[in-house]
Design a protein around this motif. Structure first.
Motif, PDB file in Angstrom:
ATOM      1  N   HIS A 168       0.682  -1.138   0.112  1.00  0.00           N
ATOM      2  CA  HIS A 168       0.016   0.037  -0.045  1.00  0.00           C
ATOM      3  C   HIS A 168       0.908   1.097   0.217  1.00  0.00           C
ATOM      4  CE1 HIS A 168       0.955  -0.521   4.374  1.00  0.00           C
ATOM      5  NE2 HIS A 168       0.118  -1.700   4.313  1.00  0.00           N
ATOM      6  N   PRO A 169       1.627   1.615  -1.306  1.00  0.00           N
ATOM      7  CA  PRO A 169       2.504   2.783  -1.204  1.00  0.00           C
ATOM      8  C   PRO A 169       1.635   4.110  -0.776  1.00  0.00           C
ATOM      9  CG  PRO A 169       2.271   1.849  -3.578  1.00  0.00           C
ATOM     10  CD  PRO A 169       1.606   0.833  -2.355  1.00  0.00           C
ATOM     11  N   GLY A 170       0.451   4.146  -1.252  1.00  0.00           N
ATOM     12  CA  GLY A 170      -0.431   5.291  -1.115  1.00  0.00           C
ATOM     13  C   GLY A 170      -0.839   5.614   0.356  1.00  0.00           C
ATOM     14  N   ASP A 171      -0.634   4.683   1.341  1.00  0.00           N
ATOM     15  CA  ASP A 171      -0.756   4.740   2.677  1.00  0.00           C
ATOM     16  C   ASP A 171       0.434   5.355   3.164  1.00  0.00           C
ATOM     17  OD1 ASP A 171      -2.209   4.929   5.071  1.00  0.00           O
ATOM     18  OD2 ASP A 171      -2.051   2.680   5.503  1.00  0.00           O
ATOM     19  N   TRP A 172       1.550   5.092   2.825  1.00  0.00           N
ATOM     20  CA  TRP A 172       3.016   5.518   3.103  1.00  0.00           C
ATOM     21  C   TRP A 172       3.065   7.053   2.711  1.00  0.00           C
ATOM     22  CZ3 TRP A 172       7.439   7.897   1.455  1.00  0.00           C
ATOM     23  CH2 TRP A 172       8.672   7.777   2.363  1.00  0.00           C
ATOM     24  N   LEU A 173       2.472   7.305   1.244  1.00  0.00           N
ATOM     25  CA  LEU A 173       2.758   8.586   0.656  1.00  0.00           C
ATOM     26  C   LEU A 173       1.446   9.505   1.080  1.00  0.00           C
ATOM     27  CD1 LEU A 173       3.610   7.447  -3.004  1.00  0.00           C
ATOM     28  CD2 LEU A 173       5.269   8.483  -1.318  1.00  0.00           C
ATOM     29  N   GLU A 174       0.437   8.890   1.717  1.00  0.00           N
ATOM     30  CA  GLU A 174      -0.593   9.836   2.216  1.00  0.00           C
ATOM     31  C   GLU A 174      -1.204  10.316   0.935  1.00  0.00           C
ATOM     32  OE1 GLU A 174       0.993  12.411   5.396  1.00  0.00           O
ATOM     33  OE2 GLU A 174       0.502  10.834   6.983  1.00  0.00           O
ATOM     34  N   THR A 175      -1.416   9.826   0.028  1.00  0.00           N
ATOM     35  CA  THR A 175      -1.966  10.373  -1.425  1.00  0.00           C
ATOM     36  C   THR A 175      -3.518  10.473  -1.005  1.00  0.00           C
ATOM     37  OG1 THR A 175      -2.397   8.052  -1.925  1.00  0.00           O
ATOM     38  CG2 THR A 175      -0.340   9.027  -2.713  1.00  0.00           C
ATOM     39  N   LYS A 176      -4.143  10.389  -0.102  1.00  0.00           N
ATOM     40  CA  LYS A 176      -5.457  10.567   0.226  1.00  0.00           C
ATOM     41  C   LYS A 176      -5.541  12.070   0.236  1.00  0.00           C
ATOM     42  CE  LYS A 176      -9.638   9.859   2.648  1.00  0.00           C
ATOM     43  NZ  LYS A 176     -10.555   8.858   4.073  1.00  0.00           N
ATOM     44  N   LYS A 177      -4.653  12.861   0.856  1.00  0.00           N
ATOM     45  CA  LYS A 177      -4.624  14.118   1.221  1.00  0.00           C
ATOM     46  C   LYS A 177      -3.858  15.036   0.091  1.00  0.00           C
ATOM     47  CE  LYS A 177      -2.690  13.772   5.177  1.00  0.00           C
ATOM     48  NZ  LYS A 177      -2.268  13.907   6.695  1.00  0.00           N
ATOM     49  N   ASN A 178      -3.081  14.124  -0.626  1.00  0.00           N
ATOM     50  CA  ASN A 178      -2.102  14.606  -1.578  1.00  0.00           C
ATOM     51  C   ASN A 178      -1.981  13.745  -2.881  1.00  0.00           C
ATOM     52  OD1 ASN A 178      -0.322  16.307  -3.002  1.00  0.00           O
ATOM     53  ND2 ASN A 178       1.486  15.601  -1.622  1.00  0.00           N
TER      54      ASN A 178
END
Length: 456
Positions: free
Chosen positions: A199-209
């Motif tokens: 889940h790279p998006g969780d690490w990168l916080e892509t929900k916010k960015n």
């Protein structure tokens, strides 16, 4: 005699020159050979086994008992299942799982950690266990995949790595390190396993960015790990926590464009990341295998002989879909089934059942779309496209219940690939190591919280 020898040498010289010039000309024209991970798949004889490699239970932080998760997967027609508990390496299901004090709180919710009995285990393995879906024996067994572990287990920054085929004494209650993936990837490689980054998006916080998936610094950070560890096969392109990982397919494309010039294909995985039975069937994979065994599973993973599948896809304007797909997750909502995906010259032909349409994706863009409802077959002829910069092609096959996606088919142009060398300086590596300590991350979170409170 001398003239004969000279004539022969001249002919040989001209022949070599001709082929050299031809090869150079072909390279200049952008000539290529399609290299498919499915090249050795026998579509008539091999089976597509449904599997989930990212599953949790009350053995770690799940909210469902160990037994219930097994029986739920069995009822949902899984052929193979791996428990990748946080920091706990999976064992055979009739053995007591490793119990760690950190996760004893799950007992308070009434979710036990008891293993299957030998009789129950054998019935699951040979298919004589009764399915709660049909009320009858399933007639086919479900493989217990051992040796899986979600490493960097207790990290605030969610830098999780799934390791597979590990000895059961490796990785148990290893807390790992914040922000960095190296520790976990190296642990897996040293112990002969395989891995992918979760889940790279969780690490990168892509929900916010959302733009974080296209930030060159982020792409390079993950690509650096994938390129330095042969045993790291890729990343989760789809994860059950869709709201947090909605742009991970786009990030996967960006990683492919970074890594392929160095000769490393990046495989996209689909993991339910289920912590309860209701989400167990959210997404999974179909592995093309000769038989149902850990040896065949490992081969399929290493070669990329598998397809990802998901019932939930969040819309985006980069690679689609145009609208959100959020179908029910039960086995009565079937996804498309790939009958074959074959290469001939510069053509890729897909045959699929129960499919509405297919999107063909290259270099992070949809280059073609074919309707599959009238005719369940589509051919992409790359001679109809400008291919000079094209690195790969992959496909996403949709119906009303979700999406199935292939691994990348690579455009190989020959010649030596450049050797990858990390661009990080010693100072940058030291700085990152300091930022990967838990104390640093905790202080940063506290500072961020204080700033947030003060700004209100």
């Amino acid at each position: 005699m001398k003239r004969k020898i000279i004539s022969v040498l001249l002919v040989l010289s001209l022949t070599v020159s001709f082929f050299a010039v031809s090869a150079f000309a072909a390279e200049e024209k952008g000539e290529f050979v399609l290299s498919s991970p499915y090249g050795n798949v026998d579509w008539e004889k091999m089976n597509a086994y449904k599997g989930n490699l990212h599953t949790h239970s009350a053995v770690s932080d799940g909210s469902e008992s160990f037994k219930n998760m097994i029986y739920a997967a069995y009822a949902q027609d899984y052929d193979l299942l791996a428990f990748s508990e946080h920091g706990i390496t999976g064992r055979a299901w009739n053995k007591t799982p490793f119990i760690r004090p950190l996760y004893l709180y799950t007992l308070a919710g009434g979710h036990d950690k008891k293993p299957l009995s030998t009789e129950e285990f054998n019935a699951i393995q040979n298919g004589t266990a009764v399915s709660s879906e049909t009320g009858k024996p399933r007639g086919k067994g479900m493989l217990c995949v051992t040796g899986a572990n979600e490493l960097n287990a207790v990290t605030i920054t969610k830098c999780h790595v799934n390791g597979y085929f590990l000895p059961e004494n490796v990785g148990n209650m290893d807390w790992g390190f914040e922000n960095g993936f190296d520790y976990a990837l190296l642990l897996v490689e040293k112990n002969g396993g395989l891995s992918h980054i979760n889940h790279p998006g969780d690490w990168l916080e892509t929900k916010k960015n959302p733009s974080a998936v296209s930030d060159p610094e982020n792409v390079e950070l993950f690509a650096d790990c994938i390129l330095r560890y042969d045993s790291c096969l890729g990343v989760e392109a789809v994860n059950g926590f869709t709201s947090l990982t909605r742009y991970d397919r786009i990030f996967w494309d960006n990683l492919l464009m970074y890594c392929l010039p160095y000769g490393k294909n990046v495989f996209g995985f689909a993991g339910a990341d289920a912590h309860e039975t209701g989400r167990l069937n959210s997404c999974f994979m179909y592995f093309m295998m000769d038989d149902l065994s850990q040896e065949s599973l490992r081969k399929a993973m290493e070669n990329g002989e598998f397809f990802g599948a998901t019932h939930t896809v969040v819309a985006n304007d980069v690679i689609g879909p145009e609208t959100d797909l959020n179908a029910p997750e039960g086995i009565n909502q079937p996804l498309a089934k790939v009958k074959s995906l074959e290469v001939s010259g510069h053509k890729i032909t897909l045959k699929a059942e129960n499919a509405s349409y297919v999107n063909w994706i290259s270099n992070g863009k949809v280059i073609a779309k074919n309707n599959l409802e009238a005719k369940p077959e589509a051919t992409l002829d790359l001679d109809e496209f400008e291919t000079s910069d094209m690195l790969y092609v992959r496909c996403e096959i949709y119906n009303e219940n979700g999406m199935v996606f292939s691994q990348p088919i690579v455009l190989e142009r020959g010649g030596e690939k450049p050797v990858y060398k990390s661009t990080k300086t010693a100072a940058e590596k030291l700085s990152f190591a300091l930022k990967s300590t838990r104390l640093y991350v905790i202080v940063q979170k506290l500072v961020s919280l204080v700033k947030s409170k003060m700004s209100k």
